[in-house]
Write a protein that holds these residues in place. Structure first.
Motif, PDB file in Angstrom:
ATOM      1  N   ALA A 115      41.431  43.864  38.980  1.00  0.00           N
ATOM      2  CA  ALA A 115      40.289  44.471  39.673  1.00  0.00           C
ATOM      3  C   ALA A 115      39.049  43.598  39.543  1.00  0.00           C
ATOM      4  O   ALA A 115      38.278  43.444  40.495  1.00  0.00           O
ATOM      5  N   VAL A 116      38.852  42.999  38.370  1.00  0.00           N
ATOM      6  CA  VAL A 116      37.720  42.093  38.179  1.00  0.00           C
ATOM      7  C   VAL A 116      37.888  40.856  39.058  1.00  0.00           C
ATOM      8  O   VAL A 116      36.919  40.381  39.672  1.00  0.00           O
ATOM      9  N   GLU A 117      39.098  40.315  39.148  1.00  0.00           N
ATOM     10  CA  GLU A 117      39.339  39.179  40.037  1.00  0.00           C
ATOM     11  C   GLU A 117      39.033  39.557  41.481  1.00  0.00           C
ATOM     12  O   GLU A 117      38.422  38.779  42.231  1.00  0.00           O
ATOM     13  N   GLY A 118      39.465  40.744  41.902  1.00  0.00           N
ATOM     14  CA  GLY A 118      39.161  41.190  43.253  1.00  0.00           C
ATOM     15  C   GLY A 118      37.677  41.359  43.493  1.00  0.00           C
ATOM     16  O   GLY A 118      37.153  41.005  44.560  1.00  0.00           O
ATOM     17  N   PHE A 119      36.990  41.895  42.519  1.00  0.00           N
ATOM     18  CA  PHE A 119      35.535  42.042  42.569  1.00  0.00           C
ATOM     19  C   PHE A 119      34.861  40.696  42.810  1.00  0.00           C
ATOM     20  O   PHE A 119      33.982  40.559  43.669  1.00  0.00           O
ATOM     21  N   LEU A 120      35.298  39.686  42.073  1.00  0.00           N
ATOM     22  CA  LEU A 120      34.727  38.350  42.234  1.00  0.00           C
ATOM     23  C   LEU A 120      35.059  37.760  43.607  1.00  0.00           C
ATOM     24  O   LEU A 120      34.203  37.164  44.269  1.00  0.00           O
ATOM     25  N   LEU A 121      36.306  37.921  44.044  1.00  0.00           N
ATOM     26  CA  LEU A 121      36.702  37.380  45.341  1.00  0.00           C
ATOM     27  C   LEU A 121      35.930  38.035  46.488  1.00  0.00           C
ATOM     28  O   LEU A 121      35.610  37.379  47.484  1.00  0.00           O
TER      29      LEU A 121
END
Length: 354
Positions: free
Chosen positions: A292-298
């Motif tokens: 979810a954090v990776e998606g947030f950044l992307l």
């Protein structure tokens, strides 16, 4: 069917249709009773699918999970402080009701995501995942509801009993991906429903709702796997853009990578951070907090809210594990915890401006 297998089937239908998705109970080819349309990039003429995505696990894997142990013990109930929101908000305030149900108040609009006020996320009133917390807002304390964003048809997201109550009290418009209208109007014939496919846009007062892809599937029973579409949403408002995802697997980041170019700056993302263990079984349908954090950044979002945790025990992790894992994932990326918060039921956040 013995009690253990019955409860396994019930839980699987609630957590992402895992049992139905295997086809183990689909004894004969089924006609799509929800949607009829030509084949397309995410529809084969009978069922919807994730283009280039990962197929659901099979029945043997489901049984391996269910009988493999490792399931944390949740408390029977957790006390919360319920809140009574304002009638309208000029800027942006998001309040957690529980699981994937949030009240989004933005630019004078009141929206609900995947509303569930029922005791169980289940096709049955007497069995299946039961609430650990009361709803963060009493149903009677809801402000006027203008619209509902309904992401897909699993029982922890599409609750017909709650939709009946909302129709009687507020007459909101339901915005949902293709096929789910048949389920909604089958239960609430007079409910106003508009549908869309990935890439479509619907107007909503002085806002717009864009249907965006995510990696999931759908089922209400054992013969309707993926016959109604699942979707994320981007809500374009005068107070900024909001990205809401009901359920998704991370899918190599594909639900997120296209968003900055297509939509520009996102003020707030509402992302699932729960129901992810065991990872080997759940990763294709539910992202974990690190993903979810990776998606947030992307996505380039400025702020995010973590949901889909702490209300219904659907998978193996402990009730308070998702917020701890989210905090660790944020620390590993050097992101302040004030930018990505896992809200508890009854907690409201006036999201800072971009």
């Amino acid at each position: 069917m013995n009690r253990r297998r019955f409860l396994t089937r019930t839980a699987a239908l609630a957590t992402g249709g895992a049992l139905a998705a295997t086809g183990a109970f689909a004894l004969s080819p089924a006609r799509n009773r929800y949607y009829s349309g030509p084949p397309g990039p995410n529809f084969d003429g009978t069922r919807f699918f994730n283009p280039d995505g990962t197929a659901p696990k099979g029945f043997a894997d489901l049984m391996k999970w269910q009988w493999g142990g490792g399931r944390a013990t949740w408390p029977g109930s957790v006390a919360i402080t319920q809140t009574r929101p304002a009638a309208r908000v000029d800027d942006l305030t998001i309040t957690m009701v529980g699981h994937a149900t949030l009240l989004v108040q933005v630019a004078g609009l009141n929206l609900l995501t995947d509303p569930v006020w029922s005791l169980r996320a289940s096709p049955f009133s007497f069995a299946g995942p039961k609430r650990t917390t009361a709803p963060g807002i009493r149903f009677e304390d809801l402000p006027p509801i203008d619209a509902i964003l309904l992401s897909h048809n699993h029982y922890d997201h599409l609750d017909t009993e709650t939709l009946m109550r909302l129709h009687a009290a507020h007459d909101p418009l339901v915005i949902t991906p293709l096929g789910n209208d048949a389920i909604v109007t089958g239960a609430v014939p007079q409910m106003r429903v508009q549908t869309g496919n990935w890439g479509n846009t619907l107007p909503l007062a002085h806002a717009a709702v864009h249907f965006e892809p995510c990696h999931h599937w759908s089922a209400r029973g054992t013969r309707d796997r993926s016959m109604a579409l699942w979707s994320a949403f981007v809500i374009d408002t005068p107070r900024g853009r909001i990205h809401h995802v009901g359920d998704t697997g991370f899918d190599q980041g594909r639900p997120y990578r296209h968003l900055p170019e297509k939509h520009g700056q996102i003020r707030a993302a509402i992302l699932p951070v729960g129901a992810y263990e065991p990872n080997w079984f759940m990763r294709d349908q539910h992202q974990n907090p690190a993903e979810a954090v990776e998606g947030f950044l992307l996505s380039g979002a400025q702020y995010a809210i973590g949901h889909h945790w702490g209300t219904f025990q659907l998978t193996n992790e402990g009730r308070d594990t998702p917020p701890r894992d989210l905090a660790a994932a944020l620390a590993a990326k050097g992101i302040a915890e004030t930018r990505f918060r896992a809200l508890s039921p009854g907690e409201a956040w006036a999201v800072p401006p971009v």
